[in-house]
Scaffold this motif. Structure first.
Motif, PDB file in Angstrom:
ATOM      1  N   CYS A  92      30.746  52.424  40.395  1.00 23.37           N
ATOM      2  CA  CYS A  92      30.534  52.310  42.155  1.00 23.37           C
ATOM      3  C   CYS A  92      29.701  52.189  42.216  1.00 23.37           C
ATOM      4  CB  CYS A  92      31.523  50.779  42.522  1.00 23.37           C
ATOM      5  SG  CYS A  92      32.320  49.507  41.380  1.00 23.37           S
ATOM      6  N   PRO A  93      29.351  53.609  43.268  1.00 22.74           N
ATOM      7  CA  PRO A  93      28.603  54.716  43.640  1.00 22.74           C
ATOM      8  C   PRO A  93      27.046  54.480  43.707  1.00 22.74           C
ATOM      9  CG  PRO A  93      30.440  55.718  43.799  1.00 22.74           C
ATOM     10  CD  PRO A  93      30.520  54.773  43.074  1.00 22.74           C
ATOM     11  N   ILE A  94      27.727  54.500  42.190  1.00 19.13           N
ATOM     12  CA  ILE A  94      25.616  54.689  41.013  1.00 19.13           C
ATOM     13  C   ILE A  94      25.409  53.413  40.859  1.00 19.13           C
ATOM     14  CG2 ILE A  94      25.214  55.113  39.285  1.00 19.13           C
ATOM     15  CD1 ILE A  94      27.132  56.923  38.750  1.00 19.13           C
ATOM     16  N   LEU A  95      25.897  51.837  41.123  1.00 17.78           N
ATOM     17  CA  LEU A  95      25.675  51.363  40.544  1.00 17.78           C
ATOM     18  C   LEU A  95      24.791  50.596  41.836  1.00 17.78           C
ATOM     19  CD1 LEU A  95      28.294  49.275  38.954  1.00 17.78           C
ATOM     20  CD2 LEU A  95      26.106  50.572  37.800  1.00 17.78           C
ATOM     21  N   ARG A  96      25.467  51.128  43.122  1.00 23.20           N
ATOM     22  CA  ARG A  96      24.811  50.575  44.894  1.00 23.20           C
ATOM     23  C   ARG A  96      23.725  51.000  45.073  1.00 23.20           C
ATOM     24  NH1 ARG A  96      29.957  52.361  46.334  1.00 23.20           N
ATOM     25  NH2 ARG A  96      32.071  50.049  46.791  1.00 23.20           N
ATOM     26  N   THR A  97      22.963  52.585  44.142  1.00 18.92           N
ATOM     27  CA  THR A  97      21.746  52.337  44.614  1.00 18.92           C
ATOM     28  C   THR A  97      20.419  51.713  43.374  1.00 18.92           C
ATOM     29  OG1 THR A  97      21.855  54.008  42.052  1.00 18.92           O
ATOM     30  CG2 THR A  97      22.353  55.214  44.095  1.00 18.92           C
ATOM     31  N   TYR A  98      21.277  50.866  42.603  1.00 20.02           N
ATOM     32  CA  TYR A  98      20.480  49.705  41.744  1.00 20.02           C
ATOM     33  C   TYR A  98      20.570  48.759  42.600  1.00 20.02           C
ATOM     34  CZ  TYR A  98      21.149  53.197  37.769  1.00 20.02           C
ATOM     35  OH  TYR A  98      21.166  54.228  36.601  1.00 20.02           O
ATOM     36  N   PRO A  99      18.732  48.097  42.470  1.00 19.35           N
ATOM     37  CA  PRO A  99      19.182  47.149  43.628  1.00 19.35           C
ATOM     38  C   PRO A  99      19.208  45.350  42.408  1.00 19.35           C
ATOM     39  CG  PRO A  99      16.618  46.897  42.494  1.00 19.35           C
ATOM     40  CD  PRO A  99      17.446  48.309  41.621  1.00 19.35           C
ATOM     41  N   PHE A 100      19.782  45.281  40.851  1.00 19.09           N
ATOM     42  CA  PHE A 100      20.114  45.202  40.205  1.00 19.09           C
ATOM     43  C   PHE A 100      20.313  45.589  39.253  1.00 19.09           C
ATOM     44  CE2 PHE A 100      20.542  41.852  36.938  1.00 19.09           C
ATOM     45  CZ  PHE A 100      21.084  40.514  37.397  1.00 19.09           C
ATOM     46  N   VAL A 101      22.500  45.429  38.634  1.00 19.87           N
ATOM     47  CA  VAL A 101      22.754  46.019  37.144  1.00 19.87           C
ATOM     48  C   VAL A 101      22.996  44.840  36.692  1.00 19.87           C
ATOM     49  CG1 VAL A 101      25.576  47.320  37.366  1.00 19.87           C
ATOM     50  CG2 VAL A 101      23.286  46.879  39.730  1.00 19.87           C
ATOM     51  N   ARG A 102      23.076  45.706  35.130  1.00 22.83           N
ATOM     52  CA  ARG A 102      23.353  44.531  34.019  1.00 22.83           C
ATOM     53  C   ARG A 102      24.577  46.021  33.482  1.00 22.83           C
ATOM     54  NH1 ARG A 102      18.101  43.892  33.670  1.00 22.83           N
ATOM     55  NH2 ARG A 102      17.367  46.183  32.746  1.00 22.83           N
ATOM     56  N   GLY A 111      38.350  38.130  26.782  1.00 25.73           N
ATOM     57  CA  GLY A 111      37.804  38.584  27.954  1.00 25.73           C
ATOM     58  C   GLY A 111      38.324  38.977  29.361  1.00 25.73           C
ATOM     59  N   GLU A 112      40.354  39.741  29.260  1.00 24.45           N
ATOM     60  CA  GLU A 112      40.830  40.236  29.846  1.00 24.45           C
ATOM     61  C   GLU A 112      40.009  41.233  31.016  1.00 24.45           C
ATOM     62  OE1 GLU A 112      43.537  37.638  28.112  1.00 24.45           O
ATOM     63  OE2 GLU A 112      41.995  38.797  27.272  1.00 24.45           O
ATOM     64  N   GLU A 113      39.208  42.279  29.737  1.00 26.29           N
ATOM     65  CA  GLU A 113      38.198  43.095  30.890  1.00 26.29           C
ATOM     66  C   GLU A 113      37.534  43.115  31.356  1.00 26.29           C
ATOM     67  OE1 GLU A 113      37.628  47.394  28.661  1.00 26.29           O
ATOM     68  OE2 GLU A 113      36.504  45.882  27.698  1.00 26.29           O
ATOM     69  N   THR A 114      37.028  41.727  31.148  1.00 20.64           N
ATOM     70  CA  THR A 114      35.139  41.282  31.707  1.00 20.64           C
ATOM     71  C   THR A 114      35.741  40.372  33.025  1.00 20.64           C
ATOM     72  OG1 THR A 114      34.790  41.020  29.744  1.00 20.64           O
ATOM     73  CG2 THR A 114      33.375  39.877  32.159  1.00 20.64           C
ATOM     74  N   TYR A 115      36.983  40.058  32.933  1.00 22.36           N
ATOM     75  CA  TYR A 115      37.709  39.797  35.003  1.00 22.36           C
ATOM     76  C   TYR A 115      37.589  40.798  35.219  1.00 22.36           C
ATOM     77  CZ  TYR A 115      37.028  34.511  32.482  1.00 22.36           C
ATOM     78  OH  TYR A 115      36.375  33.699  32.359  1.00 22.36           O
ATOM     79  N   SER A 116      38.833  41.653  35.049  1.00 23.34           N
ATOM     80  CA  SER A 116      38.871  42.824  35.577  1.00 23.34           C
ATOM     81  C   SER A 116      38.043  43.617  36.565  1.00 23.34           C
ATOM     82  CB  SER A 116      39.652  43.641  34.735  1.00 23.34           C
ATOM     83  OG  SER A 116      40.782  43.156  34.258  1.00 23.34           O
ATOM     84  N   LEU A 117      36.606  43.575  35.368  1.00 21.54           N
ATOM     85  CA  LEU A 117      35.669  44.391  35.685  1.00 21.54           C
ATOM     86  C   LEU A 117      34.531  43.699  36.937  1.00 21.54           C
ATOM     87  CD1 LEU A 117      33.456  45.360  32.487  1.00 21.54           C
ATOM     88  CD2 LEU A 117      34.565  47.085  34.593  1.00 21.54           C
ATOM     89  N   ALA A 118      34.853  42.049  36.661  1.00 27.50           N
ATOM     90  CA  ALA A 118      34.642  41.550  37.274  1.00 27.50           C
ATOM     91  C   ALA A 118      34.976  41.155  38.958  1.00 27.50           C
ATOM     92  CB  ALA A 118      34.147  39.707  37.583  1.00 27.50           C
ATOM     93  N   ILE A 119      36.565  41.688  38.818  1.00 25.82           N
ATOM     94  CA  ILE A 119      37.205  41.286  40.059  1.00 25.82           C
ATOM     95  C   ILE A 119      36.916  42.691  40.915  1.00 25.82           C
ATOM     96  CG2 ILE A 119      39.695  41.905  41.500  1.00 25.82           C
ATOM     97  CD1 ILE A 119      40.879  40.148  39.179  1.00 25.82           C
ATOM     98  N   ILE A 120      37.086  43.954  40.391  1.00 30.17           N
ATOM     99  CA  ILE A 120      36.301  45.542  40.736  1.00 30.17           C
ATOM    100  C   ILE A 120      35.002  45.117  41.922  1.00 30.17           C
ATOM    101  CG2 ILE A 120      35.873  47.811  40.241  1.00 30.17           C
ATOM    102  CD1 ILE A 120      39.054  47.371  39.983  1.00 30.17           C
ATOM    103  N   LEU A 121      34.042  44.420  41.045  1.00 32.89           N
ATOM    104  CA  LEU A 121      33.008  44.169  41.633  1.00 32.89           C
ATOM    105  C   LEU A 121      32.726  43.934  42.507  1.00 32.89           C
ATOM    106  CD1 LEU A 121      30.755  43.622  37.805  1.00 32.89           C
ATOM    107  CD2 LEU A 121      30.251  46.301  39.426  1.00 32.89           C
ATOM    108  N   GLU A 123      35.010  43.441  44.825  1.00 27.84           N
ATOM    109  CA  GLU A 123      36.066  43.843  45.886  1.00 27.84           C
ATOM    110  C   GLU A 123      35.226  45.086  46.015  1.00 27.84           C
ATOM    111  OE1 GLU A 123      40.724  42.566  44.546  1.00 27.84           O
ATOM    112  OE2 GLU A 123      40.207  45.148  44.736  1.00 27.84           O
ATOM    113  N   GLU A 124      33.892  45.350  45.288  1.00 24.24           N
ATOM    114  CA  GLU A 124      33.025  46.951  45.636  1.00 24.24           C
ATOM    115  C   GLU A 124      31.986  45.969  46.274  1.00 24.24           C
ATOM    116  OE1 GLU A 124      33.995  50.230  45.637  1.00 24.24           O
ATOM    117  OE2 GLU A 124      36.523  49.546  45.277  1.00 24.24           O
TER     118      GLU A 124
END
Length: 273
Positions: A92-102, A111-121, A123-124
């Protein structure tokens, strides 16, 4: 002799699936393929792989059933909570350096892993500027993923995983219970694209800041693993992050020297060349 004949039957079925349906399982680990083919043959009331080949070619519904057997769909929300803790801390700290993230979630299953990622993102504070591409070879599991419906009986375990992954909210905020099932919040899929993609035969379709391909390549042969690693490498931006499963490693891949460990225990690697 019987073993040689069985090997031939399996090769013919794999070739038939590839030529008729376009799904290439020819380089998957043979022991796993053999076990799953016999599981389907017995479920169909058949006694040979050749008989399964005939049914698969003439009955598309049988091919759909075989696809479920060949596609590995073992998944859960926040599976391996320490992985998500590391994602929060190291990625997440690395992703904060990008204006847009893919982010590419390759082999997303239901989809359980995908939804888990969405929740993390969420909250961050990163979800609003992130697009997650969730892909799988199996269209049926993609349809399930898109629906965002989970059995209520699984939620106690998922809640425990969420808390151990560093969750900062009430997990119940992300779903609504309906009798014996749970509807995940639609906000979690607003920035998600679910699409069919075959790691074996399809090409790169974008550049990504993070690629998560966990517990997929353990079912591939060494040559196929190298081919998929090349695809993932070519899909990753410079200094992007590749995340693999616990039983997977980049060390034996041809492109291993193009990465450095970000969290070796959680199989997170950063592209450096």
């Amino acid at each position: 002799m019987h073993g040689d004949l069985e090997d031939l039957e399996i090769e013919l079925l794999l070739e038939a699936i590839y030529r008729h349906y376009g799904f290439d399982f020819r380089s998957y680990a043979r022991s796993s393929i053999r076990r799953r083919m016999w599981k389907r043959a017995h479920a169909e009331g058949l006694t040979t792989i050749s008989a399964l080949t005939e049914r698969v070619l003439h009955e598309p519904a049988c091919m759909e059933r075989l696809m479920k057997d060949l596609s590995v769909n073992v998944t859960s929300m926040f599976r391996d909570p320490s992985f998500y803790l590391s994602f929060r801390k190291n990625i997440c700290p690395i992703l904060r350096t990008y204006p847009f993230v893919r982010i590419w979630n390759a082999g997303c299953s239901t989809g359980e892993e995908t939804y888990s990622l969405a929740i993390i993102l969420k909250e961050e504070g990163l979800y609003d500027r992130t697009r997650i591409y969730a892909t799988d070879i199996n269209q049926n599991v993609l349809d399930q993923a898109r629906a965002g419906v989970v059995p209520l009986s699984k939620m106690r375990g998922y809640t425990d995983n969420y808390l151990r992954s560093g969750g900062t909210a009430e997990f119940s905020e992300y779903y609504v219970a309906r009798e014996d099932r749970v509807l995940l919040s639609r906000s979690l899929s607003e920035n998600v694209v679910f699409a069919q993609h075959n790691l074996v035969s399809d090409r790169s379709f974008n550049e990504f800041n993070v690629i998560i391909c966990r517990n997929v390549m353990i079912y591939f042969s060494k040559d196929l693993q190298d081919n998929v690693h090349e695809l993932l490498y070519n899909s990753l931006v410079m200094f992007g992050v590749l995340a693999l499963g616990r039983r997977e490693s980049i060390r034996m891949a041809r492109l291993a020297d193009r990465y450095k460990p970000l969290d070796d225990r959680e199989r997170m690697y950063r592209r450096i060349a």
